[in-house]
Design a protein around this motif. Sequence first.
Motif, PDB file in Angstrom:
ATOM      1  N   PHE A 236      68.058 -44.591 -57.230  1.00 35.42           N
ATOM      2  CA  PHE A 236      67.445 -45.235 -56.064  1.00 35.42           C
ATOM      3  C   PHE A 236      68.161 -46.496 -55.592  1.00 35.42           C
ATOM      4  N   SER A 237      69.093 -47.007 -56.400  1.00 37.53           N
ATOM      5  CA  SER A 237      69.806 -48.185 -55.913  1.00 37.53           C
ATOM      6  C   SER A 237      71.231 -47.848 -55.512  1.00 37.53           C
ATOM      7  N   PRO A 239      73.133 -44.268 -55.780  1.00 36.90           N
ATOM      8  CA  PRO A 239      73.461 -42.899 -56.216  1.00 36.90           C
ATOM      9  C   PRO A 239      74.924 -42.591 -55.965  1.00 36.90           C
ATOM     10  N   GLN A 245      72.027 -39.965 -51.457  1.00 34.33           N
ATOM     11  CA  GLN A 245      71.814 -41.162 -50.637  1.00 34.33           C
ATOM     12  C   GLN A 245      71.124 -40.807 -49.327  1.00 34.33           C
ATOM     13  N   ASP A 246      71.624 -39.779 -48.665  1.00 30.65           N
ATOM     14  CA  ASP A 246      71.029 -39.377 -47.384  1.00 30.65           C
ATOM     15  C   ASP A 246      69.571 -38.962 -47.562  1.00 30.65           C
ATOM     16  N   ILE A 248      67.332 -39.795 -50.069  1.00 23.76           N
ATOM     17  CA  ILE A 248      66.374 -40.847 -50.450  1.00 23.76           C
ATOM     18  C   ILE A 248      66.224 -41.928 -49.386  1.00 23.76           C
ATOM     19  N   THR A 249      67.205 -42.062 -48.505  1.00 21.56           N
ATOM     20  CA  THR A 249      67.067 -43.066 -47.454  1.00 21.56           C
ATOM     21  C   THR A 249      66.505 -42.461 -46.163  1.00 21.56           C
ATOM     22  N   GLY A 250      66.130 -41.197 -46.229  1.00 22.45           N
ATOM     23  CA  GLY A 250      65.495 -40.573 -45.059  1.00 22.45           C
ATOM     24  C   GLY A 250      66.469 -40.178 -43.975  1.00 22.45           C
ATOM     25  N   ARG A 251      67.667 -39.728 -44.376  1.00 16.74           N
ATOM     26  CA  ARG A 251      68.679 -39.373 -43.379  1.00 16.74           C
ATOM     27  C   ARG A 251      68.988 -37.888 -43.341  1.00 16.74           C
ATOM     28  N   PHE A 252      68.206 -37.102 -44.091  1.00 16.48           N
ATOM     29  CA  PHE A 252      68.579 -35.692 -44.178  1.00 16.48           C
ATOM     30  C   PHE A 252      68.323 -34.950 -42.893  1.00 16.48           C
TER      31      PHE A 252
END
Lengths: 253, 230
Positions: A236-237, A239, A245-246, A248-252
Amino acid sequence: MKSIKIKADNLNVYYGEKQALFDVSMYMEEKQVTALIGPSGCGKSTFIRCLNRMNDVIDICKVQGKIEIDGNNIYAPSMQVEQLRERVGMVFQKPNPFPKSIFENVAYGPRIHGIAENKSDLEEIVVNSLKKAALFDEVKDRLNDAGTGLSGGQQQRLCIARAISVNPDIILMDEPCSALDPIATARIEELMGELKTEYTIIIVTHSMQQAARVSSRTGFFHLGKLVEVDKTETIFSNPSDQRTQDYITGRFG
Amino acid sequence: MSEHIVSSYDEQLDLINSTLIKMGGLVETQLHNSLVALGDKDTAFAEEILRDDNKIDALEKEIDALTYKVIAMRQPLANDLRTVLSALSIANDLERMGDHATNIAKRVANVKINMPDTPVSEIVNMGENVQRMIKNVLDAFVQKSDTLAINAWDLDGDIDELYLSIYRDLLKTMAEDPDTITGCSHLLSIAKNIERIGDYVQNIAEDIHFITTGQALERKSEKRIKWEKV
Ligand SMILES: Nc1ncnc2c1ncn2[C@@H]1O[C@H](COP(=O)(O)OP(=O)(O)O)[C@@H](O)[C@H]1O
Ligand SMILES: [Mg+2]
């Protein structure tokens, strides 16, 4: 390092022609919480259902590869599936108590597995399981009421009590809080913190915050592949894989 | 960087970024103006610049508010989290840089005394170098470029050398002509202000490195100041 409780090796799972898991290899540490995250349909449920051979009941499902629990391959012909399910309990997304009393919901497992010697044994197991599931105080005066009459959060804790009543080593939880409000969710998370002193826990969750709060390691699945598994803090800090990264940061996309 | 599924999240992050860039621009201008005032010994202009520090402070508060809001609303993770946390620290550094630049103007405004010309032009030259560092580090921030950030970081070695040489010259001037002592000690402070700004540029470069790589920057200046020789 913690000792390894479960080890999956090159796991490939098919539903008929369709492949649902591709070469998944990962280990899960004993008496720790491991979280599995990833978009819907990526194979999280398929994966944890392999850990207690729940997939056996699906005709078209074919499992290849190896899963070891305490070093024993659970897909070996000599493995007794009933015993395996006793050791690996499961809690589902929707609380699913039997249409029976609170007491009977918890007593059911020990009874069919022949764990209790006599009636007082059984009572003790039920009380202890309810206590471990942090439910006893709320239901001690109404053990004969229907389990289905409890609130959603209480029902889920009842299901956890039912899972631990047969003395498992491992508890699988497939989105156990997705039908619960934040308070009931917090209770379950708090409970997981206590349970992990005795049990190895695997949780599938759609909440990043939940995975971050409860687990020590997190695996990210995408399109049937295990993209990355690492310490939760790292996932979470910072990856290592762009797809993680995409996601967990809501970029998928 | 691809976009978030929730576009209002991107808008909030973009706003933090653009406010930081605006703030950086003001700091750069503040230093530039202070150096002009110093070079021209223009006390009236120096007075005028003093007021601009408020704008820089206001932008820092704005950035604080924006980052708290994003953290509360979005619970940013991974590179988003690093961006948001670094925004707080960069805004804080820029605010300090603004104060140092303003301090230069303050001395020019209040010290209507004799400042020897040679050290003044050396100091202005050093200040212009630092101003370029600010510009470079802001470019690095806009482009989220680790390479540009490290380049900006490395420039600070030259600043430290310039500072040391100015320091020596000022000591010499004061020793040779005691009438210049008051003016030169103000110039010493001004040179120190500029040198500190360079240090803050390094902090910002470190933050950019952290945003882009997730790692703390482990780097040592090649040029170590030799204070014992002073
Ligand atoms: N019983 C089943 N029969 C056929 N396909 C299934 C079955 N269960 C799951 N699948 C398929 O396997 C893939 C993985 O599903 P699943 O493990 O449920 O994902 P997740 O739990 O991550 O949402 C999906 O494409 C899903 O459609
Ligand atoms: Mg599922």
